[in-house]
Motif scaffolding. Structure first.
Motif, mmCIF file in Angstrom:
data_model
loop_
_atom_site.group_PDB
_atom_site.id
_atom_site.type_symbol
_atom_site.label_atom_id
_atom_site.label_comp_id
_atom_site.label_asym_id
_atom_site.label_seq_id
_atom_site.Cartn_x
_atom_site.Cartn_y
_atom_site.Cartn_z
ATOM 1 N N GLU A 409 0.801 -1.221 0.000
ATOM 2 C CA GLU A 409 0.000 0.000 0.000
ATOM 3 C C GLU A 409 0.833 1.270 0.000
ATOM 4 O OE1 GLU A 409 -2.303 -0.639 3.508
ATOM 5 O OE2 GLU A 409 -3.877 -1.749 2.438
ATOM 6 N N THR A 410 2.106 1.186 0.303
ATOM 7 C CA THR A 410 2.907 2.408 0.419
ATOM 8 C C THR A 410 4.202 2.289 -0.377
ATOM 9 O OG1 THR A 410 4.158 1.664 2.360
ATOM 10 C CG2 THR A 410 2.020 2.723 2.764
ATOM 11 N N LYS A 411 4.769 3.436 -0.678
ATOM 12 C CA LYS A 411 6.064 3.466 -1.346
ATOM 13 C C LYS A 411 7.139 2.845 -0.465
ATOM 14 C CE LYS A 411 9.588 6.636 -3.134
ATOM 15 N NZ LYS A 411 9.979 8.056 -3.355
ATOM 16 N N MET A 435 8.152 2.894 -9.696
ATOM 17 C CA MET A 435 6.879 2.175 -9.689
ATOM 18 C C MET A 435 5.750 3.044 -9.155
ATOM 19 S SD MET A 435 7.687 -1.779 -8.825
ATOM 20 C CE MET A 435 5.961 -2.101 -9.156
ATOM 21 N N GLU A 436 6.059 3.901 -8.215
ATOM 22 C CA GLU A 436 5.042 4.814 -7.699
ATOM 23 C C GLU A 436 4.539 5.736 -8.812
ATOM 24 O OE1 GLU A 436 4.611 7.692 -3.824
ATOM 25 O OE2 GLU A 436 6.349 7.976 -5.123
ATOM 26 N N ARG A 437 5.433 6.171 -9.696
ATOM 27 C CA ARG A 437 5.052 7.121 -10.737
ATOM 28 C C ARG A 437 4.294 6.473 -11.887
ATOM 29 N NH1 ARG A 437 10.344 11.148 -11.255
ATOM 30 N NH2 ARG A 437 10.331 11.849 -9.076
ATOM 31 N N VAL A 438 4.687 5.252 -12.276
ATOM 32 C CA VAL A 438 4.005 4.631 -13.423
ATOM 33 C C VAL A 438 2.810 3.803 -12.996
ATOM 34 C CG1 VAL A 438 6.114 4.584 -14.792
ATOM 35 C CG2 VAL A 438 5.507 2.590 -13.412
ATOM 36 N N TRP A 677 1.130 -9.968 -5.568
ATOM 37 C CA TRP A 677 0.751 -11.007 -4.619
ATOM 38 C C TRP A 677 0.808 -10.565 -3.165
ATOM 39 C CZ3 TRP A 677 -1.469 -15.344 -6.302
ATOM 40 C CH2 TRP A 677 -1.269 -15.718 -7.626
ATOM 41 N N GLY A 678 1.357 -9.399 -2.864
ATOM 42 C CA GLY A 678 1.399 -8.929 -1.493
ATOM 43 C C GLY A 678 2.682 -9.312 -0.778
ATOM 44 N N LEU A 679 2.730 -8.990 0.534
ATOM 45 C CA LEU A 679 3.913 -9.203 1.364
ATOM 46 C C LEU A 679 3.612 -10.188 2.488
ATOM 47 C CD1 LEU A 679 5.052 -5.494 1.828
ATOM 48 C CD2 LEU A 679 5.976 -7.153 0.199
ATOM 49 N N VAL A 680 4.643 -10.931 2.898
ATOM 50 C CA VAL A 680 4.541 -11.825 4.055
ATOM 51 C C VAL A 680 5.771 -11.592 4.929
ATOM 52 C CG1 VAL A 680 3.200 -13.594 2.849
ATOM 53 C CG2 VAL A 680 5.707 -13.684 2.802
ATOM 54 N N LEU A 757 6.721 -6.284 9.398
ATOM 55 C CA LEU A 757 6.462 -5.149 8.517
ATOM 56 C C LEU A 757 7.122 -3.886 9.044
ATOM 57 C CD1 LEU A 757 4.953 -4.949 5.858
ATOM 58 C CD2 LEU A 757 2.970 -4.088 7.101
ATOM 59 N N ASP A 758 7.084 -3.675 10.352
ATOM 60 C CA ASP A 758 7.702 -2.481 10.937
ATOM 61 C C ASP A 758 9.228 -2.511 10.806
ATOM 62 O OD1 ASP A 758 5.186 -1.680 11.628
ATOM 63 O OD2 ASP A 758 5.334 -2.319 13.728
ATOM 64 N N ALA A 759 9.801 -3.717 10.919
ATOM 65 C CA ALA A 759 11.260 -3.836 10.872
ATOM 66 C C ALA A 759 11.795 -3.942 9.449
ATOM 67 C CB ALA A 759 11.708 -5.051 11.682
ATOM 68 N N GLY A 760 10.891 -4.055 8.482
ATOM 69 C CA GLY A 760 11.342 -4.185 7.099
ATOM 70 C C GLY A 760 11.880 -5.554 6.754
#
Length: 786
Positions: A409-411, A435-438, A677-680, A757-760
């Motif tokens: 959902e975010t850059k 990717m955010e721009r296109v 497909w999203g993040l895990v 997610l917070d720790a990357g």
């Protein structure tokens, strides 16, 4: 010139079952015995020997092989020589081993004498020498030997000369259903010997290793139970007790499994009667080569992964830190390891090209699955049923991954996955910006630049899901791409098969030196040949793209391409290509094709017309049309409005440029996969969570359940490898991690549990999907080797 491999373990297995002399019965056991024994000895998880086999050879050929085995051995080598054949004794009770050309009444000149074998073994410099004889009267070999075992410190590699015989000097060795007669099964002696090695049953002291003395006791007891009239014999000369022939295969069920795990293969097999192994020597060869390549790749895994030294085909060493570089340079010592090492190379390159990341995860998973599958084969599992179970287990993992994933959902989330894939924060930030721009439907490509550094440019363009029709069009073999700069664009809504109608356009390309990209309903036969010949022999930049879709979809794509490039679509109704002139050609700054898709960058069409077309399509979409029509309109809007981001790369050397391009390509693929497909949670946490959820779901029975368990048991391997490379206990924490919830992972750098997610510390779900799918597919391929 290749150097010799380091000192190690060598075996020669000799089988003779076909004889020219009609007085010597034909034997079926030797061929089977040697193939099965070779598989176990070559298995890196059991014997880890370099094995040669010889079958049905003449006496002089056998003597040559024996001499080759025993000459030039090092002081710390272990050699094993095995005979499965007829044993012959002369009137003076001297023992000979029958060869294919042996004349029973002339053994001294046509067979291999006991004295020759003994002299060769005594002269050999190897520390440990083991002779295994599965033939009649085998006990006659060691007459005169004296058992003189000497002490050795625990853990030392033993030394000495040992003979294990299937029977004593006056006994026959029995095949499974008769006295030295043709038999559908192997010999009793070798059957029991294989059972002790393959299952670990001969590890009588439980130390995880099978010593030659333990193996003899196991074989003796097993043979006597089956045939009281056959008694194997043991003879030794200056032999120490620590000559180890094998290690015990690891239990199929993984240690340290999270609570709720179904217990893996071990549980699935509980209560099953022992079965004959289905593991063959060809699988052992592949497994050994795979491990040779995989062990190097595994060490590079994770944020604290090692750099490894890899020797290439020319003998030069390279210091490398990523899976792709390792597999490109690695060359196996033994040519038999090449096919297994190629399995690793195919896995790494395939995953990288599809999702840009996860190659090492794939190799770790595949190694764990291969180990589990090999254990199941050794236990007698059917390979076809195992494949079905593995496919079922992989599908269950994919289903759970989809449920576990959260959308991008975010850059910042894009930046995380791009940085992980590339290993470079600057690249990660640039890819996220592009990717955010296109937008998620836009295209990001990488170009070389004459200026040093990285540069981002936004331009018009589109990508269509159709690629070049032949690999001969490829201009970049590493990326499997055909790239044309400033090409002419020809769009033809017909099937091209003849050369004459193409000739004017090929001639124009030749005169102007300008590439030609053709989009058509189909391109085949002479027309396709002419384009390939033009590229290969006349250095014409050509590529052909087939658009084989239903009429309405194809017409829409062609119209959009024509609008972008300024071309005119050539229609059958207008006379087709035969009536067309070069005025129908359009243009673009670049056309890039792969096997799957084509990207057109900065077409020469009218930008105002393009904007009006987009407005018209949006107006149509607002009208009340069917779901199918709305889907097609959305696809066309995405193509026309998505745009293209061009990342230009400039470096001081060609090698640095290629490395930088690969980094960016991997980051782009991984970011696109994450958007789709999203993040895990990363750090192996997602796979651990899934193993905990579905470990008890043995959706099949019997050998299919073993295959299912192979996949589930392997899911812990990436987490354990990350921990191992970070210098932490690989068995610590899986259960505790699963109890903390699916959003938590373990940071191996800081040594703390964190919110992923917070720790990357995240993975693209598509990366793990591809890793599990590729690993399972490779193991199924391995299982079907006969």
């Amino acid at each position: 010139m290749r150097i010799s491999p380091p000192a190690g373990r060598y075996a020669l297995l000799i089988a003779v079952g076909e004889y020219d002399d009609p007085s010597l019965n034909q034997l079926r056991a030797p061929e089977q015995d040697v193939e099965r024994l070779a598989a176990v000895l070559e298995d890196p998880a059991v014997g880890n020997f370099t094995v040669r086999t010889q079958q049905d050879a003449a006496d002089h050929e056998v003597r040559r092989e024996i001499e080759d085995l025993l000459t030039d051995r090092a002081d710390d080598d272990l050699v094993l020589l095995y005979f499965s054949c007829h044993g012959i004794v002369d009137p003076f009770h001297r023992l000979y081993f029958a060869a294919a050309n042996t004349v029973r009444t002339r053994p001294a000149s046509t067979a291999i004498s006991r004295s020759f074998v003994n002299e060769q073994l005594e002269a050999c410099r190897a520390a440990a020498k083991v002779l295994v004889l599965d033939c009649c009267f085998a006990g006659a070999f060691a007459e005169g030997f004296k058992g003189a075992p000497q002490g050795a410190l625990e853990g030392q590699v033993g030394r000495g000369y040992v003979v294990i015989s299937a029977c004593d000097s006056y006994e026959y060795a029995f095949e499974s259903d008769g006295l030295v007669e043709s038999a559908p099964r192997g010999s009793i002696f070798t059957d029991v010997l294989l059972e002790g090695l393959a299952t670990g049953g001969a590890d009588l002291d439980g130390d995880g290793r099978v010593g030659v003395d333990e193996l003899f006791r196991y074989v003796h007891d097993g043979v006597v139970r089956r045939r009281p009239d056959q008694k194997p014999k043991w003879s030794a000369y200056n032999a120490e007790p620590h000559i180890y022939l094998a290690t015990v295969p690891a239990p199929a069920g993984r240690p340290g499994a999270p609570d709720g795990d179904g217990g893996g293969i071990a549980k699935a097999a509980t209560g099953a009667a022992p079965r004959r192994t289905n593991y063959n020597r060809h699988q052992a060869i592949v497994a050994r080569g795979f491990r040779a390549g995989a062990d190097l790749v595994r060490r590079t895994f994770g944020p604290l992964g090692r750099r490894v030294l890899v020797e290439d085909a020319a003998g030069a060493y390279h210091e490398l830190g990523d899976a792709a570089s390792v597999v490109r340079q690695f060359t196996a010592y033994d040519t038999r390891d090449a096919i297994g090492a190629n399995y690793v190379r195919e896995l790494v390159e395939g995953v990288r090209h599809r999702v840009g990341d996860g190659a090492t995860t794939t190799v770790v998973l595949a190694q764990a699955m291969m180990d589990g599958a090999s254990a199941a084969l050794r236990a007698g599992a059917n390979p076809v049923a195992l494949c079905r179970g593995i496919e079922s287990g992989a599908q269950a993992v994919l289903t759970e991954l989809a449920d576990l994933a959260v959308p991008v959902e975010t850059k910042e989330q894009l930046r995380m996955v791009a940085t992980i894939a590339s290993g470079d924060e600057v690249v990660g930030d640039l890819v996220a910006t592009a990717m955010e721009r296109v937008g998620k439907d836009g295209v990001v490509i990488v170009e070389e630049s004459n200026l040093f550094g990285l540069e981002l440019e936004l331009t018009t363009g589109m990508r269509v899901p159709a690629g070049h029709v032949s690999p001969y069009f490829v201009t970049d073999p590493e990326g499997a791409e055909a790239m044309l700069d400033d090409p002419s664009i020809l769009i033809v809504d017909q099937r091209l098969a003849a050369v004459p109608e193409l000739r004017p356009f090929l001639d124009l390309a030749g005169r102007e030196g300008r590439p030609l990209a053709i989009f058509a309903r189909d391109v085949r036969d002479a027309a396709l040949t002419a384009l390939i010949v033009g590229k290969m022999e006349q250095d014409l930049g050509t590529v052909a793209v087939r658009l084989p879709w239903p009429d309405e979809e194809r017409c829409g794509v062609m119209a959009d391409l024509a609008l972008l490039t300024g071309a005119t679509v050539v229609l059958d109704a207008d006379g087709g290509l035969a009536a067309a002139t070069v005025q129908v050609l359009g243009g673009a700054r670049k056309v890039i094709t792969t096997r799957r898709d084509t990207t057109v960058v900065d077409g020469a069409g009218d930008a105002d017309l393009n904007r009006r077309r987009i407005q018209g399509l949006r107006a149509e979409l607002d009208q009340h049309v069917g779901d199918e029509e709305r889907g097609m309109l959305r696809e066309r809007l995405s193509r026309l409005s998505g745009g293209v981001a061009v990342i230009r790369v400039g470096e001081s050397t060609e090698g640095q440029l290629k490395k930088r391009r690969r980094q960016i390509d991997d980051a782009v693929r991984n970011a696109k996969a994450a958007v789709e497909w999203g993040l895990v949670p990363g750090g192996g946490a997602a796979l651990l969570t899934i193993a905990d959820r579905i470990g008890a779901r043995l959706s099949r029975s019997g050998d299919e359940a073993l295959g299912y368990a192979v996949v589930i048991d392997a899911l812990v391997a990436p987490y354990e490898e990350l921990m191992r490379n970070a210098g932490r206990d690989p068995l610590a924490g899986p259960t505790d991690l699963c109890r903390r919830g699916p959003e938590v992972t373990f940071d191996v750098v800081s040594g703390a549990y964190v919110t992923a997610l917070d720790a990357g510390i995240v993975d693209a779900a598509a990366t793990l999907r591809q890793a599990v799918t590729a690993a399972a597919g490779m193991v199924c391929r391995y299982l079907m080797i006969g």
